[in-house]
Scaffold this motif. Sequence first.
Motif, PDB file in Angstrom:
ATOM      1  N   ALA A  92       0.099  51.313  32.259  1.00 22.78           N
ATOM      2  CA  ALA A  92       1.528  51.369  31.948  1.00 22.78           C
ATOM      3  C   ALA A  92       1.717  51.303  30.435  1.00 22.78           C
ATOM      4  O   ALA A  92       1.198  50.399  29.778  1.00 22.78           O
ATOM      5  N   ILE A  93       2.446  52.267  29.892  1.00 24.98           N
ATOM      6  CA  ILE A  93       2.826  52.258  28.480  1.00 24.98           C
ATOM      7  C   ILE A  93       4.118  51.453  28.372  1.00 24.98           C
ATOM      8  O   ILE A  93       5.152  51.854  28.903  1.00 24.98           O
ATOM      9  N   THR A  94       4.058  50.317  27.709  1.00 22.49           N
ATOM     10  CA  THR A  94       5.210  49.395  27.694  1.00 22.49           C
ATOM     11  C   THR A  94       5.577  49.029  26.258  1.00 22.49           C
ATOM     12  O   THR A  94       5.424  47.882  25.840  1.00 22.49           O
ATOM     13  N   ASP A  95       6.061  49.989  25.518  1.00 23.51           N
ATOM     14  CA  ASP A  95       6.454  49.697  24.145  1.00 23.51           C
ATOM     15  C   ASP A  95       7.667  48.778  24.113  1.00 23.51           C
ATOM     16  O   ASP A  95       8.456  48.708  25.061  1.00 23.51           O
ATOM     17  N   HIS A  96       7.802  48.064  22.983  1.00 19.37           N
ATOM     18  CA  HIS A  96       8.888  47.104  22.836  1.00 19.37           C
ATOM     19  C   HIS A  96      10.246  47.793  22.851  1.00 19.37           C
ATOM     20  O   HIS A  96      10.396  48.922  22.386  1.00 19.37           O
ATOM     21  N   SER A  97      11.230  47.072  23.346  1.00 18.90           N
ATOM     22  CA  SER A  97      12.595  47.583  23.362  1.00 18.90           C
ATOM     23  C   SER A  97      13.248  47.391  21.995  1.00 18.90           C
ATOM     24  O   SER A  97      12.631  46.864  21.060  1.00 18.90           O
ATOM     25  N   ALA A  98      14.507  47.769  21.887  1.00 21.82           N
ATOM     26  CA  ALA A  98      15.144  47.916  20.581  1.00 21.82           C
ATOM     27  C   ALA A  98      15.415  46.610  19.849  1.00 21.82           C
ATOM     28  O   ALA A  98      15.513  46.598  18.625  1.00 21.82           O
ATOM     29  N   SER A  99      15.533  45.492  20.545  1.00 20.97           N
ATOM     30  CA  SER A  99      15.972  44.266  19.877  1.00 20.97           C
ATOM     31  C   SER A  99      14.887  43.204  19.783  1.00 20.97           C
ATOM     32  O   SER A  99      15.193  42.034  19.607  1.00 20.97           O
ATOM     33  N   HIS A 100      13.620  43.608  19.890  1.00 23.70           N
ATOM     34  CA  HIS A 100      12.578  42.591  19.954  1.00 23.70           C
ATOM     35  C   HIS A 100      12.299  41.935  18.611  1.00 23.70           C
ATOM     36  O   HIS A 100      11.652  40.891  18.552  1.00 23.70           O
ATOM     37  N   GLY A 101      12.766  42.524  17.510  1.00 25.34           N
ATOM     38  CA  GLY A 101      12.736  41.807  16.240  1.00 25.34           C
ATOM     39  C   GLY A 101      11.599  42.127  15.299  1.00 25.34           C
ATOM     40  O   GLY A 101      11.539  41.578  14.208  1.00 25.34           O
ATOM     41  N   PHE A 102      10.653  42.998  15.681  1.00 21.11           N
ATOM     42  CA  PHE A 102       9.585  43.358  14.764  1.00 21.11           C
ATOM     43  C   PHE A 102       9.024  44.710  15.176  1.00 21.11           C
ATOM     44  O   PHE A 102       9.181  45.144  16.307  1.00 21.11           O
ATOM     45  N   GLY A 103       8.361  45.381  14.240  1.00 15.59           N
ATOM     46  CA  GLY A 103       7.831  46.706  14.534  1.00 15.59           C
ATOM     47  C   GLY A 103       8.955  47.730  14.587  1.00 15.59           C
ATOM     48  O   GLY A 103      10.097  47.481  14.201  1.00 15.59           O
ATOM     49  N   ASN A 104       8.641  48.920  15.066  1.00 15.48           N
ATOM     50  CA  ASN A 104       9.640  49.968  15.174  1.00 15.48           C
ATOM     51  C   ASN A 104      10.558  49.720  16.361  1.00 15.48           C
ATOM     52  O   ASN A 104      10.113  49.285  17.423  1.00 15.48           O
ATOM     53  N   ALA A 105      11.824  49.981  16.186  1.00 12.28           N
ATOM     54  CA  ALA A 105      12.792  49.827  17.269  1.00 12.28           C
ATOM     55  C   ALA A 105      12.769  51.074  18.151  1.00 12.28           C
ATOM     56  O   ALA A 105      12.778  52.197  17.649  1.00 12.28           O
ATOM     57  N   VAL A 106      12.717  50.878  19.458  1.00 10.91           N
ATOM     58  CA  VAL A 106      12.736  51.993  20.405  1.00 10.91           C
ATOM     59  C   VAL A 106      14.141  52.058  20.991  1.00 10.91           C
ATOM     60  O   VAL A 106      14.496  51.297  21.889  1.00 10.91           O
ATOM     61  N   SER A 107      14.947  52.943  20.446  1.00 12.19           N
ATOM     62  CA  SER A 107      16.328  53.075  20.909  1.00 12.19           C
ATOM     63  C   SER A 107      16.351  53.673  22.315  1.00 12.19           C
ATOM     64  O   SER A 107      15.347  54.238  22.778  1.00 12.19           O
ATOM     65  N   PRO A 108      17.473  53.568  23.006  1.00  6.09           N
ATOM     66  CA  PRO A 108      17.555  54.183  24.337  1.00  6.09           C
ATOM     67  C   PRO A 108      17.195  55.670  24.328  1.00  6.09           C
ATOM     68  O   PRO A 108      16.474  56.134  25.212  1.00  6.09           O
ATOM     69  N   ASP A 109      17.681  56.416  23.328  1.00  5.23           N
ATOM     70  CA  ASP A 109      17.351  57.844  23.268  1.00  5.23           C
ATOM     71  C   ASP A 109      15.859  58.056  23.032  1.00  5.23           C
ATOM     72  O   ASP A 109      15.241  58.966  23.616  1.00  5.23           O
ATOM     73  N   GLN A 110      15.263  57.218  22.204  1.00  2.00           N
ATOM     74  CA  GLN A 110      13.818  57.328  21.970  1.00  2.00           C
ATOM     75  C   GLN A 110      13.032  56.983  23.233  1.00  2.00           C
ATOM     76  O   GLN A 110      11.995  57.592  23.503  1.00  2.00           O
ATOM     77  N   LEU A 111      13.516  56.021  24.007  1.00  2.00           N
ATOM     78  CA  LEU A 111      12.835  55.688  25.253  1.00  2.00           C
ATOM     79  C   LEU A 111      12.914  56.846  26.233  1.00  2.00           C
ATOM     80  O   LEU A 111      11.943  57.125  26.954  1.00  2.00           O
ATOM     81  N   ARG A 112      14.047  57.541  26.260  1.00  2.00           N
ATOM     82  CA  ARG A 112      14.152  58.706  27.154  1.00  2.00           C
ATOM     83  C   ARG A 112      13.125  59.765  26.776  1.00  2.00           C
ATOM     84  O   ARG A 112      12.504  60.387  27.648  1.00  2.00           O
ATOM     85  N   ARG A 113      12.944  59.975  25.488  1.00  2.00           N
ATOM     86  CA  ARG A 113      11.920  60.939  25.046  1.00  2.00           C
ATOM     87  C   ARG A 113      10.517  60.420  25.372  1.00  2.00           C
ATOM     88  O   ARG A 113       9.622  61.205  25.714  1.00  2.00           O
ATOM     89  N   GLN A 114      10.347  59.114  25.266  1.00  2.00           N
ATOM     90  CA  GLN A 114       9.050  58.518  25.612  1.00  2.00           C
ATOM     91  C   GLN A 114       8.737  58.756  27.085  1.00  2.00           C
ATOM     92  O   GLN A 114       7.590  59.068  27.444  1.00  2.00           O
ATOM     93  N   ILE A 115       9.729  58.600  27.936  1.00  2.00           N
ATOM     94  CA  ILE A 115       9.535  58.842  29.368  1.00  2.00           C
ATOM     95  C   ILE A 115       9.040  60.272  29.594  1.00  2.00           C
ATOM     96  O   ILE A 115       8.103  60.509  30.369  1.00  2.00           O
ATOM     97  N   GLU A 116       9.642  61.217  28.908  1.00  2.00           N
ATOM     98  CA  GLU A 116       9.232  62.620  29.056  1.00  2.00           C
ATOM     99  C   GLU A 116       7.790  62.815  28.589  1.00  2.00           C
ATOM    100  O   GLU A 116       7.011  63.516  29.254  1.00  2.00           O
ATOM    101  N   ARG A 117       7.425  62.199  27.462  1.00  2.00           N
ATOM    102  CA  ARG A 117       6.071  62.355  26.943  1.00  2.00           C
ATOM    103  C   ARG A 117       5.040  61.741  27.890  1.00  2.00           C
ATOM    104  O   ARG A 117       3.953  62.308  28.086  1.00  2.00           O
ATOM    105  N   VAL A 118       5.366  60.590  28.454  1.00  2.00           N
ATOM    106  CA  VAL A 118       4.440  59.962  29.398  1.00  2.00           C
ATOM    107  C   VAL A 118       4.281  60.829  30.638  1.00  2.00           C
ATOM    108  O   VAL A 118       3.156  61.016  31.142  1.00  2.00           O
ATOM    109  N   ARG A 119       5.383  61.363  31.134  1.00  2.00           N
ATOM    110  CA  ARG A 119       5.312  62.236  32.323  1.00  2.00           C
ATOM    111  C   ARG A 119       4.451  63.478  32.031  1.00  2.00           C
ATOM    112  O   ARG A 119       3.648  63.913  32.861  1.00  2.00           O
ATOM    113  N   GLU A 120       4.624  64.043  30.848  1.00  2.00           N
ATOM    114  CA  GLU A 120       3.844  65.229  30.484  1.00  2.00           C
ATOM    115  C   GLU A 120       2.355  64.899  30.399  1.00  2.00           C
ATOM    116  O   GLU A 120       1.510  65.667  30.865  1.00  2.00           O
TER     117      GLU A 120
END
Length: 565
Positions: A359-387
């Motif tokens: 499972a690819i489980t990158d941090h969500s947007a408000s975790h406080g460190f590293g790059n923020a994964v916004s909802p739109d970025q997570l949607r693109r991440q879902i597509e990349r994982v599916r591909e």
Amino acid sequence: MHRVLAYRSAARSVREASVSVASLARAGRVTELQGLGKTLEEKILALLDTGTIPAAERLKARFPAGLVEITRLPGIGAKRARKLHDELGIDSPQALRDAALAQRLRGVKGFGPKFEQSVLQTLQERDVKGGGDVLSIRRVTLPPALEVAQALAAGLQERGPADAQVLVAGSIRRQVEAVKDIDLIAVTQHPQELAQVLGQLEQIESVSSAGVAGARARTHFGLPVDLRIAAPTQLGNLLQHFSGSGRHNAALREAAVKLGLHVSEYGIEDAKTGGSRTCLTEEEVYTALRRAWIAPELREDRGEIAASLLESRNGGLPQLIEESDIKGDLHCHTVASDGHASIEEMAAAAMQRGYRYLAITDHSASHGFGNAVSPDQLRRQIERVRECDAKLDGFKLLCGSEVNVLPDGSLDYEDELLSQLDWVIASVHTAFGIGEQEMTKRIITAIEHPLVDAIGHPTGRLIERREPYAVDIEQVIAAAAETKTMLEINANPDRRDLSELHARAAAEAGVTLVIDSDAHWPATLANMRWGVATARRAWLTKAQVANTRTWPQLQRLRKPSARRA
């Protein structure tokens, strides 16, 4: 921030180096240590030549020493310490205490009465411990200690007498979270010769004693080493005794006395006849005491003596989980958040380990460190994982997220987005300082969320660096059992969270555990071994751990509302 992380990584490499860093620097080899480049090599050489580092001296001149000490207090850090210094002139722990007592801290934006109370409590605990750095390291986490111990054992074996047999014992063999020393045992007909070899090994800084019974020494990063030597016929007795723990051995001696026997590192004596015997193996020791062999991880006097009794009425010893039982990993990160590899690279590494899913489980947007994964970025991440998943044969790549649990227990993605994920692990990454009642309610609220599969590193601790946050773990376990929410044993060796005691309590309450690597690099998927070590110390079998199953089998353990793939 990148420079800070780089220096921290380099400092850790120096601190945990198994050989003399000074010698490496003099030989032009210090850059072989992870995280050290030419710039740091120059600084180390300057320190060796002059006793100081010019850049460090310039920084010390700019900032009071007491201010640096404040940054090490829990809940403050560099940014808060700088703000307190700029606005209130606080430059030492005593100045901080005075300001808290005078209720001046609450006047600074972002601080309040609770922070003042927390400061006073922290400083009081610091005083009880004798002052100094409240986060000073007194123990070493298992991986570097094990690495050095194995290197020492190998060195003694290679350079010692041909008949020598050397093994790692003590708390390292029991796979504890962190250790205070290294215990080695050895058998040979030439004990004096073997004892002298210890001081010749590159991992050893100094030797305090060496003789026919063994040797005592200290490694370059400060761990004491105790080598015990005996005759070959005593191998089993020696290994059992010096593997410990002390409480386990005491309980074993009590059990032996009831049989009219006395057990020690020297052998087993019959109190009636006065006869004695030595044992070549540990199994012989336990058999002589009418016990089954007890795995080292269980030797903590937590019921294993009674359970090991042959024909035990206590259910016997469990068949402990093995690392080879793990079929997949459900917590890892990529470059999308604070990881250091791509989706494809993490998947390839998991397949190389023989896993059947990841499972690819990158941090969500408000975790406080590293790059923020916004909802739109997570949607693109879902597509990349599916591909990526579509290109893999015989391996399931899952799209998930390590979602931050907000102070009120809500999650920082909308349910509509969470419902598109294959796996949701919810973790606390912010606001550690809220009270126990609030934190408990916060985590239970997340547990009750219908789309949350598991709670990640449930107590938030960092071994020897950060205490667990205040939480009623019994209530958390009860809520997890009721809702079929899994609890994680985070295998990062700095976490091992849940601890063995909490993991055992959770399993006994009917909670399913999941062991995750929390890998941020392909290589750190190997962290899984430390989580399995915790699980073994928690008496867990493979049946009590979710990811010993295939993905379709694991699905049946989840909440009905969470079965999305």
